[in-house]
Write a protein that holds these residues in place. Structure first.
Motif, PDB file in Angstrom:
ATOM      1  N   ASN A  94       0.826  -1.219   0.000  1.00 52.31           N
ATOM      2  CA  ASN A  94       0.000   0.000   0.000  1.00 52.31           C
ATOM      3  C   ASN A  94       0.857   1.265   0.000  1.00 52.31           C
ATOM      4  O   ASN A  94       0.560   2.234  -0.688  1.00 52.31           O
ATOM      5  CB  ASN A  94      -0.952   0.004   1.196  1.00 52.31           C
ATOM      6  CG  ASN A  94      -2.142  -0.904   0.960  1.00 52.31           C
ATOM      7  OD1 ASN A  94      -2.591  -1.061  -0.171  1.00 52.31           O
ATOM      8  ND2 ASN A  94      -2.641  -1.516   2.007  1.00 52.31           N
ATOM      9  N   LYS A 141      -4.366   4.962  -2.310  1.00 55.52           N
ATOM     10  CA  LYS A 141      -5.116   5.749  -1.321  1.00 55.52           C
ATOM     11  C   LYS A 141      -6.156   4.861  -0.638  1.00 55.52           C
ATOM     12  O   LYS A 141      -6.889   4.140  -1.309  1.00 55.52           O
ATOM     13  CB  LYS A 141      -5.840   6.909  -1.999  1.00 55.52           C
ATOM     14  CG  LYS A 141      -4.937   8.039  -2.390  1.00 55.52           C
ATOM     15  CD  LYS A 141      -5.742   9.153  -2.982  1.00 55.52           C
ATOM     16  CE  LYS A 141      -5.607   9.339  -4.472  1.00 55.52           C
ATOM     17  NZ  LYS A 141      -5.620   8.358  -5.432  1.00 55.52           N
ATOM     18  N   PRO A 142      -6.230   4.913   0.695  1.00 54.04           N
ATOM     19  CA  PRO A 142      -7.252   4.104   1.340  1.00 54.04           C
ATOM     20  C   PRO A 142      -8.654   4.644   1.066  1.00 54.04           C
ATOM     21  O   PRO A 142      -8.850   5.856   0.973  1.00 54.04           O
ATOM     22  CB  PRO A 142      -6.924   4.215   2.828  1.00 54.04           C
ATOM     23  CG  PRO A 142      -6.029   5.376   2.968  1.00 54.04           C
ATOM     24  CD  PRO A 142      -5.399   5.644   1.642  1.00 54.04           C
ATOM     25  N   ARG A 190      -6.747  -1.721   2.878  1.00 54.90           N
ATOM     26  CA  ARG A 190      -6.785  -0.381   2.285  1.00 54.90           C
ATOM     27  C   ARG A 190      -7.907   0.495   2.829  1.00 54.90           C
ATOM     28  O   ARG A 190      -8.061   1.621   2.418  1.00 54.90           O
ATOM     29  CB  ARG A 190      -6.934  -0.503   0.773  1.00 54.90           C
ATOM     30  CG  ARG A 190      -5.677  -0.987   0.120  1.00 54.90           C
ATOM     31  CD  ARG A 190      -5.866  -1.022  -1.357  1.00 54.90           C
ATOM     32  NE  ARG A 190      -6.188   0.281  -1.871  1.00 54.90           N
ATOM     33  CZ  ARG A 190      -6.701   0.498  -3.068  1.00 54.90           C
ATOM     34  NH1 ARG A 190      -6.965  -0.507  -3.831  1.00 54.90           N
ATOM     35  NH2 ARG A 190      -6.951   1.717  -3.476  1.00 54.90           N
ATOM     36  N   GLY A 231      -9.975   3.043   4.955  1.00 53.65           N
ATOM     37  CA  GLY A 231      -9.672   4.155   5.838  1.00 53.65           C
ATOM     38  C   GLY A 231     -10.444   4.016   7.137  1.00 53.65           C
ATOM     39  O   GLY A 231     -11.542   3.480   7.163  1.00 53.65           O
ATOM     40  N   TYR A 273       0.356   4.041  10.387  1.00 52.17           N
ATOM     41  CA  TYR A 273      -0.778   3.739   9.501  1.00 52.17           C
ATOM     42  C   TYR A 273      -1.243   5.018   8.820  1.00 52.17           C
ATOM     43  O   TYR A 273      -1.754   5.921   9.459  1.00 52.17           O
ATOM     44  CB  TYR A 273      -1.962   3.169  10.285  1.00 52.17           C
ATOM     45  CG  TYR A 273      -1.778   1.758  10.768  1.00 52.17           C
ATOM     46  CD1 TYR A 273      -2.498   0.709  10.198  1.00 52.17           C
ATOM     47  CD2 TYR A 273      -0.897   1.461  11.796  1.00 52.17           C
ATOM     48  CE1 TYR A 273      -2.340  -0.591  10.637  1.00 52.17           C
ATOM     49  CE2 TYR A 273      -0.730   0.172  12.251  1.00 52.17           C
ATOM     50  CZ  TYR A 273      -1.450  -0.849  11.665  1.00 52.17           C
ATOM     51  OH  TYR A 273      -1.296  -2.124  12.112  1.00 52.17           O
ATOM     52  N   ASN A 318      -3.709   5.177   6.874  1.00 51.93           N
ATOM     53  CA  ASN A 318      -5.162   5.134   6.667  1.00 51.93           C
ATOM     54  C   ASN A 318      -5.969   5.338   7.947  1.00 51.93           C
ATOM     55  O   ASN A 318      -7.179   5.184   7.946  1.00 51.93           O
ATOM     56  CB  ASN A 318      -5.563   3.810   6.010  1.00 51.93           C
ATOM     57  CG  ASN A 318      -5.107   2.602   6.805  1.00 51.93           C
ATOM     58  OD1 ASN A 318      -4.130   2.678   7.520  1.00 51.93           O
ATOM     59  ND2 ASN A 318      -5.811   1.503   6.691  1.00 51.93           N
TER      60      ASN A 318
END
Ligand SMILES: Nc1ncnc2c1ncn2[C@@H]1O[C@H](COP(=O)(O)OS(=O)(=O)O)[C@@H](OP(=O)(O)O)[C@H]1O
Ligand SMILES: Nc1ncnc2c1ncn2[C@@H]1O[C@H](COP(=O)(O)OP(=O)(O)O)[C@@H](O)[C@H]1O
Length: 284
Positions: free
Chosen positions: A159, A165-166, A194, A196, A228, A230
């Motif tokens: 990722n 992008k999450p 992935r 968010g 993280y 996300n």
């Protein structure tokens, strides 16, 4: 326009496992086994058949991308020429070589196929009597090692390196007094991929049940999730009702009971032993 992440590597290297961890709400997973059981039942494992299998998969990936869906593809994709063909067919593709030494893959032998190949019951098995062309170093390929790194580490690397992008997904609302392993287990179950995550902290008044300020809790949770990308942490007013409308595009899910048993009250009692009572730690 969506994008394709193409995972390739030896049988049992971990392609399917990682692909499943990469899928988001608008992602389609195309897997070798699945396609061969459905669309591609006419194909075997000679080089030409594999190329046709991958040509069809690449075509599907491009069609889906054009319609706005992200695709995660997991196929052995053993030949350099096949990877080149995929690059030509799929406009926005990133390759990930899922790597593990052949002896580790053979030991995993998820479906018992290495054993059958060793006994000669399966012919042209990749890694045994059919080739796997390792990509040239200069090739534009991300490598992840599954024998020495965990699934979680591999997913994070993919990722991050591919700058995916999450997708916004889960909101977790709570007092987090304090943030503990039970909370972490629930949040990690979605924060690993992935999706968010927003962690909303209720700005409660200090009391015996609420010994930490919102700012303190925010710092603590931000530290836990510092690596993280996300996960977002924010303080919200001390709301006491969550109102939702029907069919507004999200669902409300309950916490698994086993995890719910991890008690914040018990943990607070332990804090009390160290005199971390409501705000007592703040007066120094
Ligand atoms: N001879 C031979 N060689 C390799 N693999 C074989 C073979 N026979 C059956 N299988 C099973 O088919 C899965 C691989 O299919 P793919 O579509 O990914 O292969 S390829 O990209 O077209 O080479 C592969 O799954 P994975 O282990 O998930 O890779 C095997 O389960
Ligand atoms: N870091 C890792 N990433 C992915 N899989 C791993 C990892 N470590 C161990 N494994 C295990 O390896 C096996 C890989 O199987 P699978 O995902 O079906 O591989 P493939 O699709 O490449 O054949 C699974 O049992 C999985 O749990």
């Amino acid at each position: 326009m969506g994008e394709t992440t193409w995972l390739f590597g030896l049988p049992c290297s971990g392609k399917t496992t990682l692909a499943e961890g990469l899928v988001g709400p608008k992602t389609i997973h195309l897997d070798g086994d699945f396609l061969r059981d459905t669309l591609n039942t006419d194909l075997g494992f000679l080089k030409a058949d594999r190329t046709e299998n991958l040509r069809r998969a690449a075509g599907m990936a491009e069609v889906l991308n054009k319609q706005g869906f992200d695709v995660v593809a997991s196929f052995i994709t053993p030949y350099e020429s096949q990877r080149e063909m995929i690059r030509e067919k799929v406009s926005d593709v990133a390759f990930v070589h899922v790597k593990a030494p052949i002896d580790v893959c053979e030991e995993r032998d998820v479906k018992g196929m290495y054993e059958q190949a060793r006994k000669g019951k399966i012919k042209n098995f990749t890694g045994i009597d059919a080739p796997f062309e390792v990509p040239e170093q200069e090739e534009d390929v991300l490598e992840v090692q599954t024998a020495t790194h965990s699934k979680k580490e591999n997913l994070k690397e993919i990722n991050m390196e591919l700058n995916r992008k999450p997708e916004p997904s889960h909101v977790f609302l709570g007092r987090w007094q304090p943030f503990h392993d039970g909370h972490r287990t629930i949040i990690d179950s979605v924060a690993d991929n992935r999706k968010g995550v927003v962690i909303a902290i209720r700005d409660t008044e200090l009391s015996e049940k609420n010994p930490f300020t919102a700012q303190e809790r925010k710092e603590l949770i931000k530290n836990v999730y510092s690596s993280y990308q996300n996960v977002k942490v924010m303080i919200v007013p001390d709301i006491d009702t969550v109102a939702i409308g029907r069919r507004v595009g999200y669902s409300v899910v309950s916490v698994p009971e086993k995890i719910a048993e991890i008690s914040g009250t018990k943990i607070r009692q332990e804090y009390e032993e160290y005199e971390l009572l409501a705000g007592a730690h703040l007066s120094d």
